[in-house]
Design a protein around this motif. Structure first.
Motif, PDB file in Angstrom:
ATOM      1  N   ARG A  25      -6.902 -78.735 -57.678  1.00 42.90           N
ATOM      2  CA  ARG A  25      -7.500 -77.347 -58.187  1.00 42.90           C
ATOM      3  C   ARG A  25      -6.941 -76.340 -57.447  1.00 42.90           C
ATOM      4  O   ARG A  25      -6.391 -75.300 -57.808  1.00 42.90           O
ATOM      5  CB  ARG A  25      -8.975 -77.492 -58.011  1.00 42.90           C
ATOM      6  CG  ARG A  25      -9.726 -76.185 -58.322  1.00 42.90           C
ATOM      7  CD  ARG A  25      -9.430 -75.925 -59.802  1.00 42.90           C
ATOM      8  NE  ARG A  25     -10.569 -75.323 -60.350  1.00 42.90           N
ATOM      9  CZ  ARG A  25     -10.719 -74.906 -61.735  1.00 42.90           C
ATOM     10  NH1 ARG A  25      -9.856 -75.480 -62.620  1.00 42.90           N
ATOM     11  NH2 ARG A  25     -11.724 -74.378 -62.056  1.00 42.90           N
ATOM     12  N   GLU A  26      -6.677 -76.551 -55.848  1.00 43.95           N
ATOM     13  CA  GLU A  26      -5.946 -75.645 -55.018  1.00 43.95           C
ATOM     14  C   GLU A  26      -4.519 -75.405 -55.481  1.00 43.95           C
ATOM     15  O   GLU A  26      -4.001 -74.372 -55.419  1.00 43.95           O
ATOM     16  CB  GLU A  26      -5.824 -76.082 -53.595  1.00 43.95           C
ATOM     17  CG  GLU A  26      -7.223 -76.123 -53.001  1.00 43.95           C
ATOM     18  CD  GLU A  26      -7.351 -76.779 -51.730  1.00 43.95           C
ATOM     19  OE1 GLU A  26      -8.375 -76.496 -50.878  1.00 43.95           O
ATOM     20  OE2 GLU A  26      -6.446 -77.639 -51.343  1.00 43.95           O
ATOM     21  N   ASN A  39      -7.426 -62.516 -57.810  1.00 39.58           N
ATOM     22  CA  ASN A  39      -8.467 -63.278 -57.818  1.00 39.58           C
ATOM     23  C   ASN A  39      -9.361 -63.021 -59.261  1.00 39.58           C
ATOM     24  O   ASN A  39      -9.925 -64.133 -59.727  1.00 39.58           O
ATOM     25  CB  ASN A  39      -9.423 -62.989 -56.667  1.00 39.58           C
ATOM     26  CG  ASN A  39      -8.949 -63.595 -55.392  1.00 39.58           C
ATOM     27  OD1 ASN A  39      -7.693 -64.380 -55.500  1.00 39.58           O
ATOM     28  ND2 ASN A  39      -9.382 -63.604 -54.376  1.00 39.58           N
ATOM     29  N   ALA A  43     -10.529 -65.923 -61.559  1.00 37.64           N
ATOM     30  CA  ALA A  43     -11.620 -66.601 -62.092  1.00 37.64           C
ATOM     31  C   ALA A  43     -12.171 -66.460 -63.634  1.00 37.64           C
ATOM     32  O   ALA A  43     -12.434 -67.308 -64.083  1.00 37.64           O
ATOM     33  CB  ALA A  43     -12.341 -65.648 -61.164  1.00 37.64           C
ATOM     34  N   HIS A  47     -12.618 -69.677 -65.735  1.00 37.19           N
ATOM     35  CA  HIS A  47     -14.443 -69.754 -65.804  1.00 37.19           C
ATOM     36  C   HIS A  47     -15.249 -70.110 -64.746  1.00 37.19           C
ATOM     37  O   HIS A  47     -15.970 -71.024 -64.900  1.00 37.19           O
ATOM     38  CB  HIS A  47     -14.608 -70.551 -67.295  1.00 37.19           C
ATOM     39  CG  HIS A  47     -13.883 -70.349 -68.424  1.00 37.19           C
ATOM     40  ND1 HIS A  47     -14.085 -69.063 -69.082  1.00 37.19           N
ATOM     41  CD2 HIS A  47     -12.648 -70.807 -68.848  1.00 37.19           C
ATOM     42  CE1 HIS A  47     -13.086 -69.009 -70.216  1.00 37.19           C
ATOM     43  NE2 HIS A  47     -12.109 -70.072 -69.896  1.00 37.19           N
ATOM     44  N   VAL A  48     -14.800 -69.527 -63.317  1.00 33.70           N
ATOM     45  CA  VAL A  48     -15.642 -69.844 -62.396  1.00 33.70           C
ATOM     46  C   VAL A  48     -15.752 -68.551 -61.798  1.00 33.70           C
ATOM     47  O   VAL A  48     -15.055 -67.114 -62.172  1.00 33.70           O
ATOM     48  CB  VAL A  48     -14.823 -70.845 -61.469  1.00 33.70           C
ATOM     49  CG1 VAL A  48     -14.764 -72.204 -62.089  1.00 33.70           C
ATOM     50  CG2 VAL A  48     -13.494 -69.971 -61.055  1.00 33.70           C
ATOM     51  N   SER A  49     -16.629 -68.178 -60.643  1.00 33.13           N
ATOM     52  CA  SER A  49     -16.866 -67.095 -60.125  1.00 33.13           C
ATOM     53  C   SER A  49     -15.806 -66.425 -59.399  1.00 33.13           C
ATOM     54  O   SER A  49     -14.862 -67.064 -58.785  1.00 33.13           O
ATOM     55  CB  SER A  49     -18.222 -67.098 -59.265  1.00 33.13           C
ATOM     56  OG  SER A  49     -17.770 -67.840 -58.151  1.00 33.13           O
ATOM     57  N   LYS A  51     -16.139 -65.456 -56.333  1.00 28.39           N
ATOM     58  CA  LYS A  51     -16.356 -65.815 -55.156  1.00 28.39           C
ATOM     59  C   LYS A  51     -15.765 -67.290 -54.861  1.00 28.39           C
ATOM     60  O   LYS A  51     -15.068 -67.769 -53.794  1.00 28.39           O
ATOM     61  CB  LYS A  51     -17.882 -65.909 -54.691  1.00 28.39           C
ATOM     62  CG  LYS A  51     -18.262 -66.572 -53.303  1.00 28.39           C
ATOM     63  CD  LYS A  51     -17.873 -65.660 -52.323  1.00 28.39           C
ATOM     64  CE  LYS A  51     -18.190 -66.385 -51.018  1.00 28.39           C
ATOM     65  NZ  LYS A  51     -17.693 -65.950 -49.821  1.00 28.39           N
ATOM     66  N   THR A  52     -15.865 -68.046 -55.983  1.00 30.66           N
ATOM     67  CA  THR A  52     -15.240 -69.371 -55.874  1.00 30.66           C
ATOM     68  C   THR A  52     -13.852 -69.474 -55.710  1.00 30.66           C
ATOM     69  O   THR A  52     -13.175 -70.038 -54.933  1.00 30.66           O
ATOM     70  CB  THR A  52     -15.582 -70.321 -57.305  1.00 30.66           C
ATOM     71  OG1 THR A  52     -17.070 -70.276 -57.479  1.00 30.66           O
ATOM     72  CG2 THR A  52     -15.038 -71.531 -57.252  1.00 30.66           C
ATOM     73  N   ILE A  53     -13.191 -68.474 -56.435  1.00 33.08           N
ATOM     74  CA  ILE A  53     -11.692 -68.244 -56.430  1.00 33.08           C
ATOM     75  C   ILE A  53     -11.543 -67.789 -55.110  1.00 33.08           C
ATOM     76  O   ILE A  53     -10.303 -68.319 -54.429  1.00 33.08           O
ATOM     77  CB  ILE A  53     -11.082 -67.425 -57.418  1.00 33.08           C
ATOM     78  CG1 ILE A  53     -11.530 -67.934 -58.850  1.00 33.08           C
ATOM     79  CG2 ILE A  53      -9.744 -66.965 -57.108  1.00 33.08           C
ATOM     80  CD1 ILE A  53     -10.450 -69.402 -58.996  1.00 33.08           C
ATOM     81  N   ASN A  55     -12.926 -68.617 -52.140  1.00 35.50           N
ATOM     82  CA  ASN A  55     -13.013 -69.580 -51.543  1.00 35.50           C
ATOM     83  C   ASN A  55     -11.615 -70.463 -51.490  1.00 35.50           C
ATOM     84  O   ASN A  55     -11.150 -70.879 -50.517  1.00 35.50           O
ATOM     85  CB  ASN A  55     -14.265 -70.397 -51.763  1.00 35.50           C
ATOM     86  CG  ASN A  55     -15.442 -69.713 -50.967  1.00 35.50           C
ATOM     87  OD1 ASN A  55     -15.361 -68.727 -50.143  1.00 35.50           O
ATOM     88  ND2 ASN A  55     -16.693 -69.958 -51.700  1.00 35.50           N
ATOM     89  N   TYR A  56     -11.108 -70.685 -52.833  1.00 35.03           N
ATOM     90  CA  TYR A  56     -10.177 -71.580 -52.846  1.00 35.03           C
ATOM     91  C   TYR A  56      -8.795 -70.869 -52.209  1.00 35.03           C
ATOM     92  O   TYR A  56      -7.900 -71.443 -51.934  1.00 35.03           O
ATOM     93  CB  TYR A  56      -9.908 -71.649 -54.403  1.00 35.03           C
ATOM     94  CG  TYR A  56     -10.695 -72.836 -54.844  1.00 35.03           C
ATOM     95  CD1 TYR A  56     -10.338 -74.416 -54.524  1.00 35.03           C
ATOM     96  CD2 TYR A  56     -11.701 -72.992 -55.875  1.00 35.03           C
ATOM     97  CE1 TYR A  56     -11.005 -75.279 -55.097  1.00 35.03           C
ATOM     98  CE2 TYR A  56     -12.364 -73.746 -56.471  1.00 35.03           C
ATOM     99  CZ  TYR A  56     -12.119 -75.245 -55.960  1.00 35.03           C
ATOM    100  OH  TYR A  56     -12.658 -76.309 -56.481  1.00 35.03           O
TER     101      TYR A  56
END
Length: 80
Positions: A25-26, A39, A43, A47-49, A51-53, A55-56
Motif C-alpha cells: 500500500r505504501e 493527498n 484519498a 476511497h479512504v480519508s 488523514k489515512t493518506i 499517515n501513509y
C-alpha cells in the motif's frame, strides 16, 4: 521531522532497496505521489480519508529518509 537520516549513498542502499522496504500500500501511494497527486487526490482515488493518506505519506517519507514530499519524490523515481 527533526530526525537526522543518512543520505542514501551513505546508507549503502539503492532507491530500489528503500522502496522494497515499503508495504504494498505504501508503494502504491508512493507511486501516486511521484505522479504529482496531492493527498486529497490520492484519498479520493483510493476511497479512504485524507488523514489515512497523510499517515501513509508520513510513513513513506520516514522509511525513505525524506524530509518532505519534494525530497521523497526523486527517491521514489530512482533519481537520488
Amino acid at each position: 521531522s527533526g530526525v537526522a537520516r543518512p543520505p542514501i549513498a551513505d546508507a549503502g542502499l539503492s532507491a530500489d532497496g528503500l522502496l522494497s522496504g515499503l508495504t504494498p500500500r505504501e508503494r502504491e501511494i508512493a507511486g501516486l505521489m511521484s505522479r504529482g497527486l496531492t493527498n486529497p487526490m490520492i484519498a479520493e482515488r483510493l476511497h479512504v480519508s485524507g488523514k489515512t493518506i497523510a499517515n501513509y505519506v508520513s510513513a513513506v517519507m520516514l522509511k525513505l529518509g525524506a524530509e518532505d514530499r519534494s525530497d521523497a519524490i526523486p527517491i521514489i523515481r530512482g533519481r537520488r
